[in-house]
Structure formats: structure tokens, C-alpha cells
Design a protein around this motif. Structure first.
Motif, PDB file in Angstrom:
ATOM      1  N   SER A   4       0.831  -1.212   0.000  1.00 52.78           N
ATOM      2  CA  SER A   4       0.000   0.000   0.000  1.00 52.78           C
ATOM      3  C   SER A   4       0.865   1.262   0.000  1.00 52.78           C
ATOM      4  O   SER A   4       0.342   2.358  -0.161  1.00 52.78           O
ATOM      5  N   HIS A   5       2.175   1.103   0.187  1.00 61.78           N
ATOM      6  CA  HIS A   5       3.065   2.265   0.179  1.00 61.78           C
ATOM      7  C   HIS A   5       3.907   2.349  -1.101  1.00 61.78           C
ATOM      8  O   HIS A   5       4.907   3.061  -1.142  1.00 61.78           O
ATOM      9  N   GLU A  62      -1.207  10.387 -13.571  1.00 61.16           N
ATOM     10  CA  GLU A  62      -1.443  10.507 -12.131  1.00 61.16           C
ATOM     11  C   GLU A  62      -0.282   9.905 -11.353  1.00 61.16           C
ATOM     12  O   GLU A  62       0.359   8.949 -11.799  1.00 61.16           O
ATOM     13  N   ARG A  64       0.439   8.239  -7.571  1.00 65.35           N
ATOM     14  CA  ARG A  64      -0.268   7.693  -6.411  1.00 65.35           C
ATOM     15  C   ARG A  64       0.736   7.131  -5.408  1.00 65.35           C
ATOM     16  O   ARG A  64       1.783   6.616  -5.789  1.00 65.35           O
ATOM     17  N   GLY A  67      -1.821   3.691  -3.883  1.00 64.34           N
ATOM     18  CA  GLY A  67      -3.095   3.730  -4.584  1.00 64.34           C
ATOM     19  C   GLY A  67      -3.876   5.010  -4.407  1.00 64.34           C
ATOM     20  O   GLY A  67      -4.937   5.183  -4.999  1.00 64.34           O
ATOM     21  N   ARG A  68      -3.350   5.930  -3.626  1.00 66.69           N
ATOM     22  CA  ARG A  68      -4.063   7.173  -3.323  1.00 66.69           C
ATOM     23  C   ARG A  68      -3.399   8.352  -4.039  1.00 66.69           C
ATOM     24  O   ARG A  68      -2.179   8.521  -3.934  1.00 66.69           O
ATOM     25  N   PRO A  69      -4.163   9.151  -4.793  1.00 62.27           N
ATOM     26  CA  PRO A  69      -3.570  10.320  -5.452  1.00 62.27           C
ATOM     27  C   PRO A  69      -2.884  11.236  -4.435  1.00 62.27           C
ATOM     28  O   PRO A  69      -3.299  11.331  -3.276  1.00 62.27           O
ATOM     29  N   ASP A  71      -2.442  14.154  -2.527  1.00 64.57           N
ATOM     30  CA  ASP A  71      -3.104  15.379  -2.085  1.00 64.57           C
ATOM     31  C   ASP A  71      -2.285  15.966  -0.936  1.00 64.57           C
ATOM     32  O   ASP A  71      -1.175  15.519  -0.660  1.00 64.57           O
ATOM     33  N   ASP A  73      -2.607  15.811   2.318  1.00 63.96           N
ATOM     34  CA  ASP A  73      -2.310  14.865   3.400  1.00 63.96           C
ATOM     35  C   ASP A  73      -1.223  13.877   2.996  1.00 63.96           C
ATOM     36  O   ASP A  73      -0.326  13.556   3.784  1.00 63.96           O
ATOM     37  N   VAL A  74      -1.306  13.384   1.761  1.00 66.08           N
ATOM     38  CA  VAL A  74      -0.281  12.452   1.273  1.00 66.08           C
ATOM     39  C   VAL A  74       1.065  13.166   1.164  1.00 66.08           C
ATOM     40  O   VAL A  74       2.110  12.619   1.515  1.00 66.08           O
TER      41      VAL A  74
END
Length: 300
Positions: A4-5, A62, A64, A67-69, A71, A73-74
Motif C-alpha cells: 500500500s506504500h 497521475e 499515487r 493507490g491514493r492520489p 493530495d 495529506d499524502v
């Protein structure tokens, strides 16, 4: 950390007017992996890193993390070291690092503890009360790395982190990157010091004109290259190996012969032929270095 990282660069493109900086570029950096990102000046490395950080937007595609774009917080979970160093020259080292740690969400107490830990680890604890502009270039580099590490990032993105460092500082920075990768952090760095990239990196990506031209481990990148055998036989003539089975090319200079071998060539038969010419002082299989691979990719 888990998959996930993974840092994923997914088909990003970027133009500046008529100039194509990135052209449908894709790759990923896995948890615990050190990824070397190499290319000539202007190839697109810094643009890619700025887009990965979210300080520059892509025209398409994109980035990620897990899996997270990317933003805000990321972005706070990324440790970034820009090529043009971004420290406040008149601000004291300790105050500056604490300020940057708090910007990434640490409490004041956590920030102070992290500053102490990283300045000690990087050998700049005694300079914590000095302003950045009073430091040597090498120590400024160490402070910049501390700024990238002080908030315990989930991913490290470093643009030319070894530029201008002395050998001791290179060793310190190398050890830190290896340590962070061992905790599961994906690490990507660009560098023109290809011997260092070859030594440190699990995988390497070679970018040219905004496109990824080659990617893989150094051994994988070598896979398409013909093996070369270096033979130093001072008594051998220039044509001693011309007609040997499995030899496709020969260069000979001052008793030193470089043979390009076909798959399955019998090196022991070649050694026997070399020994018939007299003493053999060197007989070694040569594998292309990352520098040689890079030159071939860029010249192609």
C-alpha cells in the motif's frame, strides 16, 4: 510497510509550450526499494520528482502513493530533497528543522526530539545553533537531508542528494538511505554519479527526452549485452583470436585483447588458445557498468 506504500508514476505527461518534458512516463518504486533515476540534464528527472511531490501538476496521468492520489495529506508523508536546496540561509539549523517538522504535522515536542535524533545521526548536532549560510556546502547538504527525514516520511524523493558531498558524507547519506529502505520506505533518487547508483540501487530507470528508455536491475539491464572477455597476453599477435569459435568481434591493443563472445562460447578453449601464445596475465569476463549502459541508451 506493505504494498500500500508503493509510489506509482502512471502515464504522466508534461509540456512547456512546444517542449515535451515528459511523455507518457510510467514506473513504480516499491516499499523497501531504492530506485535510481538517471538521465542527462533536461531528460525530465526533476520535473517527474516535482510532479510526484505535488508541487507541479501533470498535463495528464497521475501519481499515487499506496493507490491514493497525492493530495495535501499524502504530501505531508513525503520526504523531499530538491536539487536547488530550499533552506532559509539566515535561520538557525535547529529552529529551521523544528519548523519544517511541525509543518508536516509533528507536535513541538516530537519535532525537537526528531531534530536531535537526525542532527546526531547526520553528524551536524554541534551546528544546531548556527545559521545555514555559515555552514560548508557538505553540512548544508546534511541539513537538507535532515529536513527530508525529520518527519519520518513514508516515501523519500531526493533530487541529486549526493551532489557536492565529500566521500565521508556520501557514506553517511548512503547508509541513511539503506536504513530507511530496510524499514519499508520506498526511496527514489536521481544522480549523475552512476557508480554510486549501481552500488546502492535495487533497480534503475534511465530516462531520455521524457520517456523511460530502460528499467530494471543492473543485471537485467546487462542482460541484452554480449559478454566480453578481456585477455592480456603480451606475446599474442593481433590476430590470435580471430578465428576462434564463439568469438564475434576482437579488438587488440598492446597485448591486451577484448573479445565479444556469442552465447555458449567456450571460454576454456579461448584460454587454451591464449596460453599457446605465451604467458597470460589477465583473463576476465567483463560486464558493462551502469555508466556504459547509460551511454548506450542515451546514444541510441
Amino acid at each position: 510497510m506493505t504494498d500500500s506504500h508503493t509510489l506509482t508514476i502512471d502515464r504522466i505527461s508534461k509540456r512547456y509550450g512546444d517542449v515535451v518534458a515528459l511523455d507518457d512516463l510510467s514506473f513504480e518504486v516499491r516499499p523497501g526499494e531504492i530506485f535510481g533515476f538517471v538521465g542527462s540534464n533536461g531528460a525530465g528527472k526533476t520535473t517527474t520528482m516535482r510532479i510526484a511531490l505535488g508541487v507541479l501538476s501533470a498535463d495528464s496521468g497521475e501519481v499515487r502513493l499506496g493507490g491514493r492520489p497525492v493530495d495535501l495529506d499524502v504530501r505531508r508523508t513525503i520526504g523531499y530533497m530538491p536539487e536547488e536546496r530550499g533552506l532559509y540561509p539566515k535561520m538557525k539549523v535547529g529552529a529551521q528543522l523544528s519548523y519544517l517538522a511541525e509543518l508536516h504535522g509533528l507536535s513541538r515536542t516530537e519535532a525537537r526530539s526528531a531534530v536531535t535524533r537526525w542532527t546526531e545521526r547526520l553528524g551536524i548536532a554541534e551546528r544546531i545553533g548556527d545559521t545555514v549560510d555559515s555552514l560548508s556546502l557538505g553540512n548544508q547538504q546534511r541539513v537538507q537531508l535532515a529536513a527530508a527525514l525529520v518527519h519520518d516520511p513514508a516515501v523519500l524523493v531526493l533530487d541529486e542528494p549526493f551532489s557536492g558531498l565529500d566521500p565521508v558524507a556520501v557514506d553517511v547519506m548512503s547508509d541513511v538511505l539503506i536504513e530507511k529502505a530496510k524499514t519499508g520506505v520506498p526511496v527514489i533518487f536521481s544522480s549523475h554519479q552512476l557508480d554510486l547508483v549501481q552500488r546502492l540501487c535495487d533497480r534503475v530507470g534511465i530516462i531520455k527526452h521524457g520517456k523511460m528508455r530502460a528499467i530494471g536491475t543492473v543485471d537485467e539491464l546487462r542482460g541484452g549485452e554480449s559478454a566480453q572477455l578481456v585477455v592480456h597476453a603480451p606475446g599474442a599477435g593481433a590476430d590470435w583470436a580471430q578465428h576462434l569459435a564463439g568469438v564475434s568481434a576482437v579488438s587488440h591493443t598492446d597485448g591486451r585483447t577484448v573479445l565479444t563472445l556469442e552465447p555458449g562460447a567456450d571460454d576454456q578453449a579461448i584460454l587454451a588458445a591464449a596460453l599457446k601464445t605465451g604467458p597470460v596475465h589477465e583473463f576476465s569476463l567483463h560486464r558493462p557498468s551502469l555508466t556504459e549502459l547509460f551511454r548506450e541508451v542515451v546514444a541510441a
